[in-house]
Design a protein around this motif. Structure first.
Motif, mmCIF file in Angstrom:
data_model
loop_
_atom_site.group_PDB
_atom_site.id
_atom_site.type_symbol
_atom_site.label_atom_id
_atom_site.label_comp_id
_atom_site.label_asym_id
_atom_site.label_seq_id
_atom_site.Cartn_x
_atom_site.Cartn_y
_atom_site.Cartn_z
ATOM 1 N N MET A 262 114.961 5.256 118.942
ATOM 2 C CA MET A 262 114.042 4.653 119.878
ATOM 3 C C MET A 262 113.771 5.561 121.081
ATOM 4 O O MET A 262 112.836 5.334 121.802
ATOM 5 N N ILE A 263 114.636 6.547 121.289
ATOM 6 C CA ILE A 263 114.425 7.492 122.372
ATOM 7 C C ILE A 263 114.035 8.831 121.753
ATOM 8 O O ILE A 263 114.778 9.378 120.945
ATOM 9 N N SER A 264 112.876 9.331 122.132
ATOM 10 C CA SER A 264 112.393 10.597 121.581
ATOM 11 C C SER A 264 113.269 11.757 122.053
ATOM 12 O O SER A 264 114.024 11.643 123.019
ATOM 13 N N ALA A 265 113.132 12.884 121.385
ATOM 14 C CA ALA A 265 113.862 14.097 121.775
ATOM 15 C C ALA A 265 113.471 14.522 123.188
ATOM 16 O O ALA A 265 114.320 14.963 123.970
ATOM 17 N N HIS A 266 112.184 14.367 123.538
ATOM 18 C CA HIS A 266 111.725 14.703 124.898
ATOM 19 C C HIS A 266 112.407 13.812 125.933
ATOM 20 O O HIS A 266 112.819 14.279 126.997
ATOM 21 N N ALA A 267 112.500 12.514 125.629
ATOM 22 C CA ALA A 267 113.119 11.576 126.564
ATOM 23 C C ALA A 267 114.617 11.863 126.710
ATOM 24 O O ALA A 267 115.156 11.834 127.817
ATOM 25 N N ARG A 268 115.299 12.169 125.591
ATOM 26 C CA ARG A 268 116.726 12.524 125.651
ATOM 27 C C ARG A 268 116.930 13.718 126.587
ATOM 28 O O ARG A 268 117.787 13.693 127.463
#
Length: 180
Positions: free
Chosen positions: A1-7
């Motif tokens: 649910m959390i994109s790589a960009h958001a991580r």
């Protein structure tokens, strides 16, 4: 649910806030390295400060593990004229760190609320998986080579999250109180 960009964004926001707010002086060395597990290095007397940033789409826990040992006490109670207790001073520092994260996240999530810090025994750390986090990252934090802390960023997503944080400059604030 959390994109790589958001991580990556959550992690960069944490690192920037920790480097800016956990050291007492701007010239103090702050080394941050990834940890494999949140509870690594915790003694039976280790404690954690837990702070929460909540929005409609996620709940973020910033957990700072510490031992109230001589080097940590000496570092955070430098000013001998300050008659406050260690925990009071340390909670204030932790709150400033979380507040810096909150300020950075407000650019992308305008509906944030932040809790007051509370202290728990570090034995609670192995139970973080019960929250079913979408992101769980732990770090060792060393200040001036002698003060050893650990930090965990735990994000529980309630909806898909995708953003790219601009961490070019941390806003300077003096820890003012926000009312909701």
């Amino acid at each position: 649910m959390i994109s790589a960009h958001a991580r990556d964004s959550f992690e960069r926001i944490f690192r920037q806030a920790a480097e800016a707010r956990l050291p007492l002086d701007a010239g103090d060395l702050c080394e941050i390295a990834p940890l494999a597990e949140a509870g690594l290095g915790a003694s039976k007397d280790s404690q954690v400060v837990v702070l929460t940033i909540s929005s409609i789409v996620f709940r973020l826990l910033l957990i700072l593990r510490f031992d109230e040992d001589d080097s940590t006490r000496a570092y955070y109670l430098k000013d001998t004229a300050d008659e406050r207790h260690f925990q009071e001073v340390f909670l204030e520092i932790c709150n400033l760190c979380c507040g810096a994260m909150n300020q950075a996240l407000l650019r992308y999530f305008p509906d944030l609320g932040m809790s007051t810090p509370y202290v728990l025994n570090a034995r609670c750390l192995p139970h973080l998986h019960e929250l079913k986090p979408s992101l769980l990252s732990s770090y060792s934090v060393t200040l001036n080579g002698t003060v050893r802390l650990a930090a965990t960023v735990c994000v529980c997503a309630h909806a898909p999250i995708d953003f790219i944080a601009d961490t070019g400059a941390l806003e300077e604030t003096s820890g003012e109180l926000e009312l909701f």
